[in-house]
Design a protein around this motif. Sequence first.
Motif, PDB file in Angstrom:
ATOM      1  N   SER A   1       0.809  -1.228   0.061  1.00 24.99           N
ATOM      2  CA  SER A   1       0.112   0.039  -0.105  1.00 24.99           C
ATOM      3  C   SER A   1       0.894   1.354  -0.056  1.00 24.99           C
ATOM      4  CB  SER A   1      -0.988  -0.160   1.225  1.00 24.99           C
ATOM      5  OG  SER A   1      -1.888  -1.102   1.104  1.00 24.99           O
ATOM      6  N   ASP A   2       0.193   2.470  -0.454  1.00 22.42           N
ATOM      7  CA  ASP A   2       0.813   3.650  -0.382  1.00 22.42           C
ATOM      8  C   ASP A   2       0.810   4.210   0.846  1.00 22.42           C
ATOM      9  OD1 ASP A   2       1.589   3.738  -3.034  1.00 22.42           O
ATOM     10  OD2 ASP A   2      -0.414   4.389  -3.627  1.00 22.42           O
ATOM     11  N   LEU A   3      -0.492   3.827   1.765  1.00 26.62           N
ATOM     12  CA  LEU A   3      -0.768   4.274   3.197  1.00 26.62           C
ATOM     13  C   LEU A   3      -1.307   3.319   3.983  1.00 26.62           C
ATOM     14  CD1 LEU A   3      -0.888   7.069   5.081  1.00 26.62           C
ATOM     15  CD2 LEU A   3      -3.185   7.419   3.801  1.00 26.62           C
ATOM     16  N   HIS A   4      -1.020   3.048   5.236  1.00 25.29           N
ATOM     17  CA  HIS A   4      -1.630   2.262   6.176  1.00 25.29           C
ATOM     18  C   HIS A   4      -2.588   3.268   6.991  1.00 25.29           C
ATOM     19  CE1 HIS A   4       2.167  -0.141   5.427  1.00 25.29           C
ATOM     20  NE2 HIS A   4       0.914  -0.784   5.007  1.00 25.29           N
ATOM     21  N   LEU A   5      -3.805   3.153   6.726  1.00 25.73           N
ATOM     22  CA  LEU A   5      -4.669   4.154   7.530  1.00 25.73           C
ATOM     23  C   LEU A   5      -5.183   3.397   8.627  1.00 25.73           C
ATOM     24  CD1 LEU A   5      -5.634   7.050   7.082  1.00 25.73           C
ATOM     25  CD2 LEU A   5      -7.753   6.112   5.931  1.00 25.73           C
ATOM     26  N   MET A   6      -4.095   3.290   9.652  1.00 24.50           N
ATOM     27  CA  MET A   6      -4.605   2.790  10.930  1.00 24.50           C
ATOM     28  C   MET A   6      -3.595   3.073  11.693  1.00 24.50           C
ATOM     29  SD  MET A   6      -3.491  -1.206   9.905  1.00 24.50           S
ATOM     30  CE  MET A   6      -4.278  -1.230   8.440  1.00 24.50           C
ATOM     31  N   ASP A   7      -3.912   2.820  13.097  1.00 18.54           N
ATOM     32  CA  ASP A   7      -3.147   3.343  14.090  1.00 18.54           C
ATOM     33  C   ASP A   7      -1.852   2.368  14.687  1.00 18.54           C
ATOM     34  OD1 ASP A   7      -1.867   4.134  16.746  1.00 18.54           O
ATOM     35  OD2 ASP A   7      -3.956   4.661  17.849  1.00 18.54           O
ATOM     36  N   PRO A   8      -0.538   2.738  14.585  1.00 14.77           N
ATOM     37  CA  PRO A   8       0.228   1.824  14.623  1.00 14.77           C
ATOM     38  C   PRO A   8       0.307   1.191  15.969  1.00 14.77           C
ATOM     39  CG  PRO A   8       0.986   4.111  14.680  1.00 14.77           C
ATOM     40  CD  PRO A   8      -0.113   4.134  14.179  1.00 14.77           C
ATOM     41  N   ALA A   9      -0.283   2.249  17.061  1.00 11.27           N
ATOM     42  CA  ALA A   9      -0.300   1.394  18.346  1.00 11.27           C
ATOM     43  C   ALA A   9      -1.259   0.282  18.432  1.00 11.27           C
ATOM     44  CB  ALA A   9      -0.841   2.463  19.369  1.00 11.27           C
ATOM     45  N   LEU A  10      -2.261   0.282  17.552  1.00  9.72           N
ATOM     46  CA  LEU A  10      -3.400  -0.837  17.580  1.00  9.72           C
ATOM     47  C   LEU A  10      -2.529  -2.034  16.687  1.00  9.72           C
ATOM     48  CD1 LEU A  10      -6.242  -2.218  17.313  1.00  9.72           C
ATOM     49  CD2 LEU A  10      -6.280  -1.184  15.155  1.00  9.72           C
ATOM     50  N   VAL A  11      -1.848  -1.750  15.699  1.00 13.56           N
ATOM     51  CA  VAL A  11      -0.961  -3.000  14.836  1.00 13.56           C
ATOM     52  C   VAL A  11       0.011  -3.605  16.156  1.00 13.56           C
ATOM     53  CG1 VAL A  11       0.507  -3.509  13.265  1.00 13.56           C
ATOM     54  CG2 VAL A  11      -1.604  -1.618  12.875  1.00 13.56           C
ATOM     55  N   ASP A  12       0.692  -2.704  16.609  1.00  9.58           N
ATOM     56  CA  ASP A  12       1.530  -3.103  17.781  1.00  9.58           C
ATOM     57  C   ASP A  12       0.984  -4.266  18.759  1.00  9.58           C
ATOM     58  OD1 ASP A  12       4.002  -3.637  18.702  1.00  9.58           O
ATOM     59  OD2 ASP A  12       4.472  -1.686  19.392  1.00  9.58           O
ATOM     60  N   SER A  13      -0.348  -3.953  19.023  1.00  8.44           N
ATOM     61  CA  SER A  13      -1.029  -4.677  20.159  1.00  8.44           C
ATOM     62  C   SER A  13      -1.373  -6.327  19.491  1.00  8.44           C
ATOM     63  CB  SER A  13      -2.334  -4.080  20.588  1.00  8.44           C
ATOM     64  OG  SER A  13      -3.319  -4.111  19.532  1.00  8.44           O
ATOM     65  N   PHE A  14      -1.473  -6.431  18.314  1.00  3.70           N
ATOM     66  CA  PHE A  14      -1.724  -7.586  17.699  1.00  3.70           C
ATOM     67  C   PHE A  14      -0.755  -8.639  18.114  1.00  3.70           C
ATOM     68  CE2 PHE A  14      -3.469  -5.298  13.506  1.00  3.70           C
ATOM     69  CZ  PHE A  14      -4.693  -4.902  14.389  1.00  3.70           C
ATOM     70  N   ASP A  15      -1.292  -9.866  18.060  1.00  2.00           N
ATOM     71  CA  ASP A  15      -0.516 -10.946  18.619  1.00  2.00           C
ATOM     72  C   ASP A  15       0.729 -11.209  17.516  1.00  2.00           C
ATOM     73  OD1 ASP A  15      -0.046 -13.521  20.181  1.00  2.00           O
ATOM     74  OD2 ASP A  15      -0.382 -14.398  18.311  1.00  2.00           O
ATOM     75  N   GLY A  16       1.944 -11.299  18.209  1.00  5.23           N
ATOM     76  CA  GLY A  16       3.207 -11.676  17.371  1.00  5.23           C
ATOM     77  C   GLY A  16       4.021 -10.344  16.814  1.00  5.23           C
ATOM     78  N   TRP A  17       3.238  -9.063  17.084  1.00  7.06           N
ATOM     79  CA  TRP A  17       4.079  -7.917  16.749  1.00  7.06           C
ATOM     80  C   TRP A  17       4.697  -7.374  17.700  1.00  7.06           C
ATOM     81  CZ3 TRP A  17       3.625  -5.153  12.044  1.00  7.06           C
ATOM     82  CH2 TRP A  17       2.679  -5.799  11.079  1.00  7.06           C
ATOM     83  N   ASP A  18       5.931  -6.576  17.291  1.00  6.41           N
ATOM     84  CA  ASP A  18       6.482  -5.763  18.427  1.00  6.41           C
ATOM     85  C   ASP A  18       6.876  -4.449  17.841  1.00  6.41           C
ATOM     86  OD1 ASP A  18       9.153  -6.078  16.785  1.00  6.41           O
ATOM     87  OD2 ASP A  18       9.507  -7.742  17.870  1.00  6.41           O
ATOM     88  N   PRO A  19       7.421  -3.382  18.445  1.00  4.83           N
ATOM     89  CA  PRO A  19       7.571  -2.183  18.094  1.00  4.83           C
ATOM     90  C   PRO A  19       8.492  -2.149  16.718  1.00  4.83           C
ATOM     91  CG  PRO A  19       7.934  -2.153  20.186  1.00  4.83           C
ATOM     92  CD  PRO A  19       7.740  -3.581  19.820  1.00  4.83           C
ATOM     93  N   ALA A  20       9.653  -3.062  16.508  1.00  3.12           N
ATOM     94  CA  ALA A  20      10.527  -3.154  15.404  1.00  3.12           C
ATOM     95  C   ALA A  20       9.524  -3.590  14.079  1.00  3.12           C
ATOM     96  CB  ALA A  20      11.366  -4.049  15.755  1.00  3.12           C
ATOM     97  N   ASP A  21       8.725  -4.416  14.322  1.00  2.00           N
ATOM     98  CA  ASP A  21       7.665  -4.888  13.189  1.00  2.00           C
ATOM     99  C   ASP A  21       6.827  -3.771  12.969  1.00  2.00           C
ATOM    100  OD1 ASP A  21       8.363  -7.729  13.230  1.00  2.00           O
ATOM    101  OD2 ASP A  21       7.173  -7.822  15.077  1.00  2.00           O
ATOM    102  N   VAL A  22       6.509  -2.884  13.539  1.00  2.00           N
ATOM    103  CA  VAL A  22       5.831  -1.809  13.154  1.00  2.00           C
ATOM    104  C   VAL A  22       6.631  -0.782  12.522  1.00  2.00           C
ATOM    105  CG1 VAL A  22       4.196   0.074  13.842  1.00  2.00           C
ATOM    106  CG2 VAL A  22       4.080  -2.179  15.005  1.00  2.00           C
TER     107      VAL A  22
END
Length: 419
Positions: A161-182
């Motif tokens: 995508s050209d843009l992820h229209l979502m909160d990175p804090a939400l994404v980082d709360s998903f199972d298996g994610w960490d700050p480096a992934d975001v």
Amino acid sequence: MGDDSNRATRPTRRAITKYGGAVFAAGLLAGCMGSGGDDSAATESQDQLTTSETETASPTATATPEPAYAASMAPVGEVSLDDPPSSVSVYSLLYADMAVAYGYGDAVNSLGFDAAAGGNTLDAYYERLDGVDFDYDDLTQLNTGSGEIRVEKELFYELDSDLHLMDPALVDSFDGWDPADVEEVAENVAPWFGNTYSRTHGEPPESWRDTYEYYTLWDIAGRVATLFGESERYERLAAVHDEMLDDIESNLPPASERPSVAALIFFDGTFYPSKINAPGFANAHVRPLGATDAFTGTDAGFGTTYDYETLLEVDPDVILHQFGIASYYDVASIRETIADDPVGGELAAIQNDRFYPSGNPVQGPLMNLFQLEMTAKQLYPERFGEWPGYTAGDPYPEIPEGERLFDRERVANIVAGAE
């Protein structure tokens, strides 16, 4: 989450992607030390936070023009794009509705859940706006729907995508994610831009508490519009909202004549209530109506449940069942279930036929216009006209033109860019 060994060194693809240093830095560096909060928040980290601001400018250098597609919003800070996004990854209806409102509905390539479920909800409202629609048939579902909030990082690379229209804090709360992934996805694919905790003013993880800010629905909508280069379209749409809100507020009955209202979800014999006057955009269609919260003085909240007997002790005048329009619940069927119960049938809202389908708390600006109108009619029919009723799966009911609280044609024209 797959082999990412080759991704960390992949060059940044978006040439002008900039995060506000002070805001983003604090959250990211704190995120490297740990995260907390509830299931909708997270922290971020980065390894390329700043650019050199100490370099001596060339004597012949000219001022860099401000990018046409740039906006700022916590927790990300400032984001700038070279061009308007042609592909946008979206998780919630909040941002899908905004994309449609600003003429970017065709750019949306994903939703966080079953696209048909969310698409049906949007369709129910858009049916009443001539020429406005949302094609969700080929959208990618981000959440695996396996009982946990799990989104594979690989999906973001595949969507490109050209843009992820979502909160990175939400994404980082998903199972298996960490700050480096975001941060990796932001650097290698596209920036994040969104704000989740404004929904209920919930507390973000500890690593974000110093940088997070809360916005109203229309504040968020304005910032997204700015990023899309559609501020004028937003202003016209916001004017419709403001005019309707002024009309509603000027015609509200005295506080002593307003009903007591319970907003809730009913499932398997249990009532799950929420407070109607709490801050956050989840209540943007209810709070402005100034009704008395039936649960005032109780311990009602997202973590509290009620059985029939306890709800009868509260006995609200009106019950609003959330997610009631082309969404997850058949409110008419639920009402019958409650009415057939010897205790539930004693509820005043059941006996007086004031058990209504209510809106989706994860609402964008177009949804909000309809949901404000709907709630005004449900709570104050003598002031704003009777709510005509609703059958599960149908579009938002047709309201006679003289009884509408906002101009459908005007809104459709704004979305089409014709006004």
